[in-house]
Motif scaffolding. Structure first.
Motif, PDB file in Angstrom:
ATOM      1  N   UNK A 362      29.804  17.105  -7.670  1.00 35.52           N
ATOM      2  CA  UNK A 362      29.371  15.986  -6.645  1.00 35.52           C
ATOM      3  C   UNK A 362      27.846  15.653  -6.303  1.00 35.52           C
ATOM      4  N   UNK A 363      28.127  14.174  -6.119  1.00 42.43           N
ATOM      5  CA  UNK A 363      26.420  13.841  -6.416  1.00 42.43           C
ATOM      6  C   UNK A 363      26.205  12.864  -5.390  1.00 42.43           C
ATOM      7  N   UNK A 364      27.136  12.395  -4.374  1.00 44.99           N
ATOM      8  CA  UNK A 364      26.702  11.857  -3.512  1.00 44.99           C
ATOM      9  C   UNK A 364      27.863  12.823  -2.148  1.00 44.99           C
ATOM     10  N   UNK A 394      20.524  17.181   6.047  1.00 43.57           N
ATOM     11  CA  UNK A 394      19.369  17.945   5.432  1.00 43.57           C
ATOM     12  C   UNK A 394      19.942  18.695   4.176  1.00 43.57           C
ATOM     13  N   UNK A 395      20.721  19.673   4.414  1.00 44.78           N
ATOM     14  CA  UNK A 395      21.065  20.507   3.511  1.00 44.78           C
ATOM     15  C   UNK A 395      21.862  20.121   2.720  1.00 44.78           C
ATOM     16  N   UNK A 396      23.024  18.993   2.479  1.00 41.72           N
ATOM     17  CA  UNK A 396      23.140  18.195   1.877  1.00 41.72           C
ATOM     18  C   UNK A 396      21.937  17.101   0.336  1.00 41.72           C
ATOM     19  N   UNK A 397      20.563  16.902   1.149  1.00 43.81           N
ATOM     20  CA  UNK A 397      19.635  16.378   0.499  1.00 43.81           C
ATOM     21  C   UNK A 397      19.108  18.030  -0.632  1.00 43.81           C
ATOM     22  N   UNK A 398      18.765  18.850   0.293  1.00 42.97           N
ATOM     23  CA  UNK A 398      18.577  19.550   0.086  1.00 42.97           C
ATOM     24  C   UNK A 398      18.672  20.506  -1.400  1.00 42.97           C
ATOM     25  N   UNK A 399      19.570  20.510  -1.493  1.00 45.88           N
ATOM     26  CA  UNK A 399      21.150  20.837  -1.996  1.00 45.88           C
ATOM     27  C   UNK A 399      21.133  20.102  -4.062  1.00 45.88           C
ATOM     28  N   UNK A 400      20.936  18.619  -3.448  1.00 38.32           N
ATOM     29  CA  UNK A 400      20.709  18.078  -4.781  1.00 38.32           C
ATOM     30  C   UNK A 400      21.494  16.995  -4.579  1.00 38.32           C
ATOM     31  N   UNK A 401      22.058  16.360  -3.462  1.00 36.90           N
ATOM     32  CA  UNK A 401      22.812  15.631  -3.356  1.00 36.90           C
ATOM     33  C   UNK A 401      22.089  13.980  -3.071  1.00 36.90           C
ATOM     34  N   UNK A 402      22.161  13.224  -4.436  1.00 40.50           N
ATOM     35  CA  UNK A 402      21.793  11.932  -4.387  1.00 40.50           C
ATOM     36  C   UNK A 402      21.712  11.144  -3.419  1.00 40.50           C
ATOM     37  N   UNK A 439      16.299  10.762  -1.183  1.00 41.39           N
ATOM     38  CA  UNK A 439      15.963  10.168  -3.029  1.00 41.39           C
ATOM     39  C   UNK A 439      16.208   8.268  -2.005  1.00 41.39           C
ATOM     40  N   UNK A 440      15.026   7.717  -3.242  1.00 37.62           N
ATOM     41  CA  UNK A 440      15.358   6.027  -3.286  1.00 37.62           C
ATOM     42  C   UNK A 440      16.902   5.774  -3.229  1.00 37.62           C
ATOM     43  N   UNK A 441      16.998   4.758  -1.681  1.00 35.22           N
ATOM     44  CA  UNK A 441      18.573   4.575  -1.019  1.00 35.22           C
ATOM     45  C   UNK A 441      19.248   5.434  -1.304  1.00 35.22           C
TER      46      UNK A 441
END
Length: 593
Positions: A362-364, A394-402, A439-441
């Motif tokens: 899952x990316x988003x 914070x956790x989601x973006x740190x884990x690689x969700x875009x 990430x961007x947008x």
């Protein structure tokens, strides 16, 4: 252009006694993203004597079907053809609508217009020398308010279909000769299967129900003691025959238009335990019912065998409330599936949940804070704070969700300017604290206007829609747009207040408003149509909204005491009528904590 699909089952006309058209009154890709369509298609076709084919709204539909000036249809009337065999809609014995959005009421009328038959059930009942398909409907809109479309349909299924589907189809199969003259036989009280149909819960027969509500003296009066009809939920979800052989559309140039992409849709629970004050799911579809982990594993194994997709989408109003959610995800990924969850509840999204979703590619993620104000959010029934939202981001973006998509509501009861301003303030805080990892947008906002749904605690708060100017909502939209444009790296959309009013009006109509709904359809089926219909109808709508708000004020002024609530008088006309024909436990469910 023909639709190309994988996994379509071959049909045989052998032994077929009943043909059912399953109609999703919107476009193909919306319908094929609906678990309900896959479920109903599977349930109908599992009967050896029934053949069910799918119908979707054609592209480029204009309202009404016929041009007012030329009386020529915008589209060929026979453009409503089945996906499977291109058979015209009029050739089916039963037309079953699955209705989930109020604006699709107009699409239902467009489809009825394409048949060339009288719109109204009572008009069809007066014609005895012509065959008509039997018109039935269900879906979340129907569950919330079965009266708006009742004058146009023959039967309404207002709850879960599974408790009655076997008996219902058996009755239809035994009485196929009567279906094409269903309403005229009702009119003369000569419908042989009527007694059997009236024994079923979750089912309203429109002709009889409307006569009962109008207190007409007819030969059907002897059936008045059946009301209110029992409302029954499907308690044992493991016994629901989940569709494991699902049709998957094919796409060219990697342009996938399905909401969740090419996926196997798997319902893991039904209902919701949280009872947010604006949401009908937590009130009309309770309690929460979970499929067992053993059944879910078996369905995943069967889905791998029978549905050509590499991703599983977990369906449910409250998927994270399944006690074995992480284990389900782990099992699916161990079988090679990617994962998709349409929405996450913030206070249920643990580190473990985020990790397993990333493991499933899952990316988003999508979350619904509803508002940027802690106080207002708690008031609508969501007990989590802005701090929890920021920590989750914070956790989601740190884990690689875009990306993270946020759903907000404006126009809620008790909302003040500072509550509106709390939305951009929250997004600014997120960007300021996490800007270096976003990430961007990466921040996407969908800001919708609160649509009051009857049978919820906020369901009669129509204040924002009384009058033509919609001043508060227009100012709120402008203010939010100005503030959000100043924040970098976000995308946002804000609902049009005029469309919100149209949805609100549609959700509050009752069976006496058939001519209003028809007028809105013939005047273009748009928000501006509210200004085009005749002055008397405009006054009726205004009165309807005013009476709803009057009831809302009356309710909130009462002390929150069970003895008072149990004697509460229901003044809203639509609610009162629904409670006359359906045994919804309104006071027990909606006021008791």
């Amino acid at each position: 252009m023909p639709i190309i699909e994988k996994n379509r089952m071959p049909f045989s006309d052998k032994n077929i006694q009943l043909r059912i058209a399953l109609v999703f009154p919107n476009h193909y890709y919306s319908g094929m993203s609906s678990y309900t369509i896959h479920l109903l298609y599977s349930l109908f076709n599992s009967n050896d004597y029934i053949r069910c084919e799918r119908f979707f709204l054609p592209a480029n539909v204009k309202y009404p079907l016929y041009s007012k000036n030329t009386k020529i249809p915008y589209l060929d009337k026979k453009s409503m053809r089945s996906v499977e065999t291109r058979t015209p809609l009029a050739d089916f014995d039963v037309i079953a609508f699955s209705v989930h959005y109020e604006l699709d009421y107009f699409n239902v009328l467009w489809i009825l217009d394409s048949l060339g038959n009288p719109f109204l059930t009572e008009k069809r009942a007066e014609i005895e020398n012509k065959d008509f398909p039997l018109l039935i409907a269900g879906g979340s809109c129907i569950r919330n308010n079965p009266l708006a479309l009742m004058p146009f349909l023959d039967m309404i299924i207002f709850g879960d279909f599974e408790p009655i589907i076997d008996d219902f189809l058996s009755i239809l199969l035994k009485n196929t000769d009567s279906l094409s003259h269903f309403n005229s036989k009702l009119r003369h009280n000569t419908l042989g299967c009527l007694t059997d149909l009236l024994k079923l819960p979750n089912l309203l027969i429109s002709y009889i129900s409307m006569h009962y509500l109008k207190k007409k003296n007819t030969t059907l009066d002897s059936y008045s003691d059946i009301y209110p009809i029992q409302y029954r939920i499907f308690k044992e979800l493991d016994k629901s025959k989940a569709p494991v052989h699902q049709i998957v559309p094919e796409f060219n140039n990697d342009q996938n238009l399905l909401a969740f992409g090419e996926t196997f849709l798997l319902e893991i629970n039904r209902g919701c335990p949280h009872r947010c004050r604006f949401c009908m799911t937590g009130f009309l579809n309770r309690p929460l019912r979970n499929r067992s982990i053993g059944t879910l594993k078996q369905l995943i194994d069967e889905g791998i065998l029978h549905t050509p997709a590499h991703k599983v989408t977990f369906i449910g109003s409250s998927v994270l409330d399944h006690p074995k959610f992480v284990e389900i995800c782990e099992y699916a990924t161990s079988k090679g599936y990617d994962l998709m969850v349409p929405s996450l509840r913030i206070d249920k999204t643990s580190d473990e949940v985020l990790k397993v979703l990333r493991k499933g590619n899952m990316k988003s993620i999508t979350i619904a804070p509803e508002t940027g104000s802690n106080k207002l959010r708690h008031g609508v029934g969501k007990r989590f704070s802005n701090r929890m939202i920021i920590d989750l981001c914070s956790k989601a973006f740190s884990m690689g969700f875009t990306s993270i998509k946020f759903y907000f509501l404006i126009g809620l009861p008790f909302e003040k300017k500072e509550d509106l301003m709390a939305i951009p303030a929250l997004m600014k805080e997120i960007y300021q604290k996490l800007g270096n990892i976003i990430p961007y947008n990466g921040l996407k906002l969908s800001i919708n206007i609160f649509i009051p749904k009857i049978f919820t605690p906020f369901g009669l708060y129509t204040k924002n829609f009384i009058g033509k100017k919609l001043t508060y909502l227009k100012k709120a939209k402008k203010l939010l747009a100005e503030q959000l444009k100043q924040i970098k790296n976000i995308e946002f959309s804000i609902m049009d207040p005029r469309e919100a009013k149209l949805q609100t009006v549609l959700s509050h109509l009752d069976d006496s408003c058939a001519e209003i709904l028809k007028s809105l359809y013939f005047d273009g089926a748009k928000a501006v149509s509210l200004k085009r219909i005749n002055p008397m109808q405009q006054r009726s709508i205004k009165k309807l909204l005013e009476k709803s708000y009057e009831q809302f004020r009356y309710v909130i002024e009462q002390p929150f005491d069970n003895s008072i609530m149990n004697s509460l008088q229901i003044k809203n006309r639509t609610m009162n009528k629904i409670l006359q024909v359906i045994r919804y436990k309104y006071k027990e469910n909606f006021f008791n904590p």
